[in-house]
Design an enzyme around this catalytic site. Structure first.
Site: not given
Length: 748
Positions: A365, A678
């Site tokens: 993250h 993507c």
């Protein structure tokens, strides 16, 4: 431990203290140290070997060996008994050194006369700095008490080395924290930047390793231990454990804080002549050395607990908290072991120029936030925390995964040229912002951006993106200590839709698991988490979380267009179950009288090869598909993208992978299903041209990549590019990259 050895240790450390206080520096200081150690130990030889570089040890001082060998004798890490001691970070104690495995005779030293050998690693916090050696003619095994005394001395030598006590030695031993050094890690986010080091958690520096008052130091340690235990109790009292397993983990942490053996070892070190903080650091160094060698995951975790407790204890003893009062430079490069998304977000967008981490992963993250902010990021830069000091110049090359600390003039000048070149390119790309990504053949490619934070949305108009092809919703879960409420998520998603100003935003439902773990959910001990309980699998097993998020998205749309896609769909059944949850949520919102979206698109992310071969019925029933290139590539090649040894071995432009993509494009075209790509490869210009030539008409990437991708697409004919690719595949080329890059180089 017998009083005799304790007093001898204190006597030896007292003499070392006198050497430290003397005005002598460099070689003179080293020479005095080896003489006093040899005299105190009653041996003919004492030598100090220090690292010249990461792989080379150099004889820097000796008494008993040939003086001409000083600064001439060098050996590789692992070579000879000295190299083994440094590599394994363990003591070698033998009465017959020539008979030992790996013994290497150095003729220039004249050591053939000495039979016994005792080598002790000089290390600080798990980092090997050198080796302390004593030798004798007689066949002698040094006693445990003598070895312990040498370990205590080696710890002090490590502190002296760290503090620069041996700087200026003849032979060119360069000062620590002053020499240039390059760290080769992994690319977490592309880009190049020059800035000044800002340590996320500054290192604790022990400036007074030797004491002549053990009673006072024992009292200081006892008081600090009490303060530490109070901190741990407060920490645990403020934590709401979710199950018995978490309670057990937290209690294990408390157990270490109350460990009598840990305290006893530190008290022994104090009685041997160390200060309280030096004793703590000595034990911490041993724990880190064991941590690096432990193969058992449970043991590593327990040693990590001990390391963390040692850090807390050192900060109590020295008063060196994480906030040292050091002002952040105007161009900060954040340096840390690792960092969570919440801590990173606290710095704020636009504050940091670059980030260098000792640990981390490309899918973490923290890396996601760095990519969202377009901050160059280097991960797994081993040793950077040991070398970097606040204010040091650092050059961060995110594309190569390299960080240059205190670079010399040649490296700095080359890097300045690279930054200037990138700046000129960005100015050129800015002029294309309002132009379409239209190839010379007339084909138009829709370029979208990836996002995950509200701070990303201002990039939507400035980047030239036509929408948000992927909005990661997990970041709002990761930065909190508890599950967010539906109303909070709904308000956030509504702000995202507002900021998009009518442009399409594809919300990906919660994608956690693998390396994205919520602190308030029970961790899963999985041997291969990337292929385990994650993403839609977790959502379907915990439908309450999935329903809550879907309801928040529906309410956020409030009469506007809503696009939702489910991650990590491996077979049509998973999509149908997730779609059923969406339909139930829509019906519930209708019954409650809440406004429904004006139009709905529900799609899936194709990230596993299995879904590429699903039935045509599936391709017709999804509203759209988005190929998740990062995961699809790692599963197709069976190459973990977190593993540097294998992730760069395989290429998106390999013919076999393009064959898979070609099949996906064909199935979607037959079914009339909108398709996008993507991932990192979508933002690389050469790969983007290949994807567009293969039939992808929508690409989603980080905002900073849109300009370079658009620039190249506008310069080429995609039909010609497709012929180059097909010809290479027909020839049997393993990869089409050479042919495609050669063709691109010939384009005007």
């Amino acid at each position: 431990m017998p009083d005799r050895t304790e007093s001898e240790s204190r006597k030896l450390l007292g003499r070392l203290s006198a050497v430290m206080a003397a005005t002598s520096v460099g070689q003179t200081r080293l020479d005095r140290i080896v003489r006093l150690i040899a005299d105190s130990m009653g041996c003919e030889v004492c030598s100090i070997y220090l690292f010249r570089d990461a792989e080379t040890l150099e004889l820097c001082a000796t008494v008993g060996l040939q003086p001409e060998a000083v600064h001439q004798t060098r050996m590789r890490l692992g070579e000879g008994l000295v190299g083994r001691t440094a590599r394994d970070r363990t003591v070698i104690n033998t009465a017959n050194a020539p008979a030992e495995r790996g013994f290497r005779y150095m003729p220039e030293t004249g050591e053939e006369r000495f039979s016994s050998f005792c080598g002790v690693p000089i290390q600080r916090l798990g980092e090997a700095l050198g080796v302390l050696v004593v030798q004798s003619r007689s066949a002698r095994i040094y006693t445990p008490d003598e070895v312990y005394a040498l370990e205590v001395v080696a710890m002090v030598l490590a502190e002296m080395t760290e503090l620069g006590a041996f700087n200026g030695a003849e032979g060119g031993l360069s000062p620590r924290h002053q020499r240039p050094i390059t760290f080769r890690g992994m690319s977490g986010q592309e880009g190049a930047v020059a800035g000044r080091v800002f340590l996320h958690e500054p290192r604790v520096v022990v400036t007074n390793p030797i004491s002549d008052d053990p009673d006072r130091e024992s009292a200081r340690l006892a008081a600090a231990i009490e303060a530490l235990r109070a901190q741990v109790d407060e920490l645990l009292a403020g934590t709401a454990p979710v199950d018995g397993e978490e309670v057990a983990v937290l209690e294990a942490y408390r157990m270490f804080a109350n460990s009598r053996s840990w305290l006893r070892r530190m008290e022994d070190d104090i009685r041997s002549g160390l200060t309280a903080e030096a004793a703590v650091e000595k034990e911490q160094s041993h724990a880190r050395a064991r941590m690096g060698q432990a193969s058992d995951a449970y043991l590593r975790e327990r040693l990590h607990d001990l390391d963390d407790l040692s850090n807390r204890l050192l900060r109590i003893l020295t008063g060196q908290g994480s906030d040292t009062g050091v002002a952040m430079p105007s161009d900060p490069v954040l340096v840390a072991r690792n960092i969570g998304p919440g801590e990173l977000l606290e710095y704020g967008k636009g504050t940091l120029k670059g980030i260098v981490l000792e640990e981390g992963s490309v899918g973490s993250h923290a890396a996601i936030v760095a990519r969202a902010w377009a901050i160059p990021l280097v991960i797994r830069a081993e040793g950077v925390l040991t070398e970097a000091l606040n204010g040091d110049l650092m050059l961060v090359d995110g594309e190569q995964g390299v960080a240059h600390l205190r670079p010399d003039d040649t490296v700095r000048k080359a890097f300045e040229d690279k930054i200037a070149m990138l700046a000129r390119a960005q100015e050129r790309y800015a002029g294309l912002r309002d132009l379409p990504a239209q190839a010379l053949c007339g084909t138009v490619i829709s370029l979208h951006m990836n996002a995950g934070l509200m701070a990303d949305l201002p990039s939507l108009p400035s980047s030239g993106a036509e929408g948000v092809g992927l909005f990661r919703t997990e970041l709002q879960f990761l930065v909190r200590n508890q599950m967010p409420k539906r109303a909070e998520l709904s308000a956030l998603y509504a702000r995202v839709v507002d900021a998009a100003k009518g442009k399409r935003v594809a919300f990906r439902t919660l994608d956690i698991g693998s390396d994205k773990v919520l602190s308030y959910m029970k961790p899963q001990d999985e041997p291969n988490p990337a292929m385990g309980w994650r993403a839609i699998r977790l959502g379907l097993d915990k439908p309450g979380v999935l329903r809550m998020q879907i309801q928040a998205l529906i309410r956020a749309a409030s009469g506007r267009h809503l696009t939702v896609m489910f991650p990590f769909i491996a077979n049509p059944g998973e999509f149908r179950l997730a779609r059923a949850e969406f339909n139930k949520a829509m019906e519930r919102e209708r019954i409650l009288g809440h406004p429904l979206p004006s139009e709905v698109e529900v799609g899936a992310m194709l990230e596993t090869p299995s879904l590429a071969f699903a039935s045509y019925a599936f391709f017709r029933e999804v509203d759209f598909l988005s190929v998740g290139g990062n995961d699809l590539k790692q599963f197709f090649f069976a190459a973990d993208r977190e593993n540097e040894k294998v992730r760069r071995r395989y290429d998106m432009l390999e013919s076999s992978f393009l064959e898979l993509l070609s099949g996906i494009v064909g199935r979607c075209a037959s079914a009339g299903t909108p398709l996008s790509f993507c991932g990192e490869d979508a933002g690389r210009p050469v790969e983007a041209v290949a994807l567009a030539a293969m039939g992808f008409r929508t690409l989603s990437m980080r905002p900073a990549s849109i300009g370079p991708v658009k620039s190249l697409i506008r310069r080429v004919n995609l039909q010609e590019a497709r012929k180059v690719i097909d010809d290479a595949r027909i020839r049997g080329d393993e990869s089409v990259r050479p042919a495609l890059t050669d063709w691109l180089a010939r384009q005007p």
